[in-house]
Design an enzyme around this catalytic site. Structure first.
Site, PDB file in Angstrom:
ATOM      1  N   ASP A  16       0.877  -1.157   0.000  1.00 55.53           N
ATOM      2  CA  ASP A  16       0.000   0.000   0.000  1.00 55.53           C
ATOM      3  C   ASP A  16       0.929   1.227   0.000  1.00 55.53           C
ATOM      4  OD1 ASP A  16      -2.321   1.671   0.626  1.00 55.53           O
ATOM      5  OD2 ASP A  16      -1.438   1.788   2.625  1.00 55.53           O
ATOM      6  N   ASP A  18      -0.049   5.126   1.032  1.00 56.76           N
ATOM      7  CA  ASP A  18      -0.251   6.048   2.156  1.00 56.76           C
ATOM      8  C   ASP A  18      -0.225   5.321   3.490  1.00 56.76           C
ATOM      9  OD1 ASP A  18      -0.713   8.645   0.866  1.00 56.76           O
ATOM     10  OD2 ASP A  18      -2.468   7.683  -0.004  1.00 56.76           O
TER      11      ASP A  18
END
Length: 220
Positions: A16, A18
């Protein structure tokens, strides 16, 4: 740090963005706070719900009368692209990514491509050969489609992937994809309760590659 699952070897690492590779919490919360106030939402209740999911899904979930979720999300994205102040790498992320075989990792983000590239540039995170963004799937996290698509593009089986995640929606997406998950807690303000392995950040992490398989190990 608990990397006890590290005896398992993987063909690919899926990250991922953020909160996992970079910390954009300050910018994200600045922009979404303004939006929430504009729409009369309870900011304290609303902010924890925005992380790890697509902007369009966050807006749609509010069921605001007369609000076009696509248009609002597009405007929010423009604001987020303009404001990358304080966006920095999660400690050790860049060095860790550089140690990985380039064809065996991907970024899987709920951010649109333009925003993802802008934040990665701000944090010094390199662009991988495979990137799955908000535009690539019709159903965002916690739906597993984004992670399954990344595995497909890397030409590996889902069960051969290790997902690095920080947000509940993303963790659920990784689980639903049938992948192992490593929880990155760098941007969390409270201890994370999880059955998955967890790391604070990437400092002290190293990998060994043997016959195309990546094994994770930690040294303190």
């Amino acid at each position: 740090m608990s990397v006890e699952r590290s005896s398992i070897a993987y063909r690919a690492f899926l990250f991922d963005m953020d909160g996992t590779l970079l910390n954009s919490v300050a910018a994200t919360e600045r922009i979404w706070t303004r939006w929430a106030i504009r729409h009369g939402l309870d900011v304290a209740k609303f902010l924890p719900t925005i992380h790890g999911v697509r902007a369009v899904d966050t807006v749609a979930r509010q069921n605001l009368p007369g609000v076009d979720a696509q248009a609002e999300a597009a405007q929010l994205t423009v604001e987020e692209i303009e404001d990358v102040e304080g966006v920095v790498e999660v400690p050790g992320a860049l060095a860790f990514l550089k140690s990985l075989p380039p064809t065996q990792w991907a970024i899987v983000t709920s951010a649109p491509m333009a925003l993802a590239l802008r934040r990665m540039e701000a944090a010094g995170i390199p662009r991988p050969e495979v990137m799955v963004t908000a535009e690539d799937v019709s159903a965002g996290k916690p739906n597993p489609d984004c992670y399954l698509l990344a595995a497909q593009r890397l030409q590996v089986a889902p069960e051969e992937c290790l997902v690095f995640e920080d947000a509940e929606a993303g963790i659920k997406a990784g689980e639903a994809a049938g992948m192992d998950v490593m929880v990155v807690t760098a941007t969390h303000t409270h201890p994370v309760v999880t059955l998955h392995g967890q790391i604070a950040d990437y400092r002290g992490l190293s990998i060994a590659v043997d016959d195309g398989l990546i094994r994770l190990s930690s040294h303190h």
